[in-house]
Write an enzyme that holds these catalytic residues in place. Structure first.
Site, PDB file in Angstrom:
ATOM      1  N   HIS A  32       0.845  -1.194   0.000  1.00 26.68           N
ATOM      2  CA  HIS A  32       0.000   0.000   0.000  1.00 26.68           C
ATOM      3  C   HIS A  32       0.883   1.247   0.000  1.00 26.68           C
ATOM      4  O   HIS A  32       1.731   1.409   0.890  1.00 26.68           O
ATOM      5  CB  HIS A  32      -0.898   0.021   1.233  1.00 26.68           C
ATOM      6  CG  HIS A  32      -2.004  -0.978   1.188  1.00 26.68           C
ATOM      7  ND1 HIS A  32      -2.414  -1.699   2.302  1.00 26.68           N
ATOM      8  CD2 HIS A  32      -2.801  -1.380   0.169  1.00 26.68           C
ATOM      9  CE1 HIS A  32      -3.413  -2.497   1.967  1.00 26.68           C
ATOM     10  NE2 HIS A  32      -3.661  -2.327   0.678  1.00 26.68           N
TER      11      HIS A  32
ATOM     12  N   TYR B 291       3.542   0.149   4.928  1.00 27.06           N
ATOM     13  CA  TYR B 291       4.231  -0.965   5.586  1.00 27.06           C
ATOM     14  C   TYR B 291       3.436  -2.262   5.501  1.00 27.06           C
ATOM     15  O   TYR B 291       3.337  -3.001   6.475  1.00 27.06           O
ATOM     16  CB  TYR B 291       4.554  -0.625   7.054  1.00 27.06           C
ATOM     17  CG  TYR B 291       4.892   0.824   7.266  1.00 27.06           C
ATOM     18  CD1 TYR B 291       6.053   1.368   6.703  1.00 27.06           C
ATOM     19  CD2 TYR B 291       4.063   1.671   7.979  1.00 27.06           C
ATOM     20  CE1 TYR B 291       6.368   2.709   6.862  1.00 27.06           C
ATOM     21  CE2 TYR B 291       4.364   3.015   8.147  1.00 27.06           C
ATOM     22  CZ  TYR B 291       5.514   3.522   7.586  1.00 27.06           C
ATOM     23  OH  TYR B 291       5.821   4.859   7.736  1.00 27.06           O
ATOM     24  N   HIS B 292       2.910  -2.585   4.318  1.00 29.60           N
ATOM     25  CA  HIS B 292       2.079  -3.777   4.137  1.00 29.60           C
ATOM     26  C   HIS B 292       2.571  -4.653   2.984  1.00 29.60           C
ATOM     27  O   HIS B 292       1.794  -5.007   2.095  1.00 29.60           O
ATOM     28  CB  HIS B 292       0.623  -3.370   3.874  1.00 29.60           C
ATOM     29  CG  HIS B 292      -0.012  -2.607   4.980  1.00 29.60           C
ATOM     30  ND1 HIS B 292      -1.103  -1.783   4.805  1.00 29.60           N
ATOM     31  CD2 HIS B 292       0.290  -2.544   6.314  1.00 29.60           C
ATOM     32  CE1 HIS B 292      -1.448  -1.241   5.957  1.00 29.60           C
ATOM     33  NE2 HIS B 292      -0.608  -1.685   6.886  1.00 29.60           N
ATOM     34  N   PRO B 293       3.846  -5.055   2.945  1.00 27.40           N
ATOM     35  CA  PRO B 293       4.316  -5.896   1.838  1.00 27.40           C
ATOM     36  C   PRO B 293       3.745  -7.310   1.925  1.00 27.40           C
ATOM     37  O   PRO B 293       3.660  -7.892   3.005  1.00 27.40           O
ATOM     38  CB  PRO B 293       5.840  -5.896   2.026  1.00 27.40           C
ATOM     39  CG  PRO B 293       6.035  -5.693   3.500  1.00 27.40           C
ATOM     40  CD  PRO B 293       4.922  -4.762   3.920  1.00 27.40           C
TER      41      PRO B 293
END
Length: 540
Positions: free
Chosen positions: A300, A474-476
């Site tokens: 994101h 911070y959503h890999p």
């Protein structure tokens, strides 16, 4: 692969690599009945740092190398060639020990889509029991929520500035909601957080620490995993470094990688499981040419608005003096409440940039403080900010190791904004967010717009702001993607294809990124995987 000469420190039924959100769940559930021995390898230290347990302490951990991998991307072409900082937890609890605590599951449609992609058992109805099993919601149990699970989910304290933001979003057409994790996500309201009586409830606090008294669970910290040991065509153990010495731990049943969207594909690649041309270029023997390992990376991307407040009621105003900072600390120490107990999103919103869409395609995080960059000092003036992100990006990136050395960071390419849909959606979301921040209920609190700034009067200026300032939420995910297609890495039971005895259990298995923050889904994945692993062990 050749049998290593490293000393073997033990043999266990299950070896879990990574004590993050999913890994802590696995450690607890797989060791619960006492039948199986379990070892957990964590590259970082114990979670003893006080800032881990203070909710707002994530700001102090944002660039703290002892508990944070502190990755960054390769230069991003659509972001003016900038490298984008990618913090990841390197400590018991993983990223759940350093994240912003926001508890969002994603939309029901996300999981139904996983099922439609050929992953039976992963529909919304299939995964709901695991969300409920994990959850101890302060509001109690109902048909959507759990009340007695390990993971505490709490309501935040209210604040007049946040109330004004919510009222502004309602003015702009959004319904107010108490529950973003119910049947319908769309709306505006306060975020619930993974906290318990003013303290962070990480996966380590919720799952791992209560299980550590068990004699069949061994936790090894400061253990940097190099590769999976493969013998006779199956995963047989893990080679890791501790104190500068290479060691080996063996697995009777399974090795389970829970090292995250960056760590798990890197370990697979160092183990000879990955794109053949990459492995050959680094002198790694190709055990299985799996071209999908490290591909399909999703994340994101968020754009931000920063506002100068007319009144000294923001966290900024409490941090400008030593007395103010002492008051903040004392308030938390004595009452476990106040500013230090808030999350990285006090309130939020989900809305559609196009009314023809079936579900929201953007998310907003509202925060009653402001800074130039997360982890930096707060602004010296009263300020607040809000970020908007596209929930379902089309852009895809990759994770590729650059060396055989497990300490070498991988090359991370996000390829943010590489499609027109991504650019148009983020732009539309930013324009809507800007309208909310200037709506009548918030207007008395706005002295000036700092970012994008009053000079940003057209789409070109707003896109220039996005390219110059946008960053990750911070959503890999999705680098060891689950699915039946040839490029998928794991099957619907999270078993690595063509490699018996090896699974991946973390956000890297997501077929597509969920519409919201990822920690809740990572814990759900750990819960569901633990059932599948135990079922397979009983059937063996």
């Amino acid at each position: 692969m050749q049998h290593p000469q490293e000393p073997t420190i033990g043999t266990f039924d299950f070896v879990i690599v990574g004590a993050g959100s999913a890994g802590c769940v696995l450690a607890n559930r797989l060791s619960a009945d006492g039948r199986h021995s379990v070892a957990v390898l964590e590259a970082g230290p114990e979670d003893r740092d006080l800032w881990i347990h203070i909710p707002l302490g994530y700001a102090k951990l944002f660039r703290k190398g002892t508990v944070n991998w502190m990755y960054e991307t390769a230069p991003e072409a659509e972001l003016n060639g900038r490298r984008v900082y990618q913090p990841r937890g390197k400590v018991l609890g993983g990223s759940s020990s350093i994240n912003g605590l926001v508890y969002i599951r994603g939309q029901r449609e996300d999981f139904d889509h996983w099922r439609q992609l050929g992953n039976p058992g992963w529909s919304a109805d299939d995964v709901l029991p695991y969300f409920r099993r994990a959850e101890a919601n302060v509001r109690g149990a109902d048909d959507q929520h759990g009340g007695d699970g390990p993971l505490s989910v709490s309501d935040p304290h209210t604040h007049e500035l946040t109330e004004a933001f919510i009222a502004s979003a309602v003015h702009e057409g959004l319904p107010r909601t108490r529950d973003f994790n119910g049947v319908v996500q769309e709306g505006v309201g306060y975020f619930q957080t993974t906290s318990r009586r003013g303290r962070r409830c990480s996966a380590a606090v919720a799952y791992l620490h209560p299980a550590r008294r068990r004699g069949n669970l061994t936790v090894i910290t400061e253990a940097l995993t190099d590769r999976v040991l493969i013998e006779d065509g199956r995963a047989a153990g893990v080679v890791f470094r501790r104190g500068g010495v290479e060691q080996l731990v063996r697995a009777r049943r399974e090795v389970i990688l829970s090292a995250g969207a960056f760590g798990s594909p890197a370990i697979l690649q160092r183990s000879g499981l990955g794109p053949g041309e990459l492995l050959a270029s680094l002198g790694i023997p190709v055990v299985k040419d799996l071209p999908g390992v490290g591909t399909d990376l999703q994340d994101h991307l968020q754009a931000r608005c920063v506002m100068r407040c007319t009144r000294p009621i923001t966290l900024n105003d409490m941090t400008t003096s030593l007395i103010g900072r002492v008051r903040l600390g004392l308030e938390w120490l004595l009452t476990r409440s106040g500013w230090l107990a808030i999350a990285a999103g006090h309130a939020g919103a989900f809305f559609r940039t196009d009314p023809r869409l079936a579900t929201p395609d953007v998310q907003v995080h509202f925060i009653p403080f402001s800074t130039d960059r997360m982890g930096d000092r707060l602004h010296p003036f009263p300020g607040f900010m809000a970020h908007v992100c596209q929930l379902r990006p089309e852009s895809r990136g990759s994770v590729r190791i650059t060396s055989r050395d497990p300490a070498a960071p991988p090359e991370i390419r996000m390829n943010y904004l590489s499609t027109e849909t991504d650019r148009a959606t983020l732009l539309a979301g930013l324009k809507k967010l800007r309208a909310i921040l200037h709506a009548p209920p918030l207007r008395p609190y706005v002295a000036a717009e700092v970012e994008p700034g009053p000079e940003a009067t057209d789409d070109a200026a707003l896109m220039a702001h996005i390219r110059a300032r946008a960053s990750t939420v911070y959503h890999p995910t999705s680098t060891c993607r689950m699915g039946p297609d040839p490029r998928a890495v794991v099957d619907e039971r999270l078993r690595v294809k063509a490699m018996p005895g090896l699974r991946v259990v973390d956000c890297s298995i997501m077929p597509s990124l969920v519409s919201g923050n990822t920690n809740a889904a990572a814990i759900m994945i750990g819960e569901k995987a633990s059932d599948m692993i135990l079922e397979d062990a009983r059937a063996a």
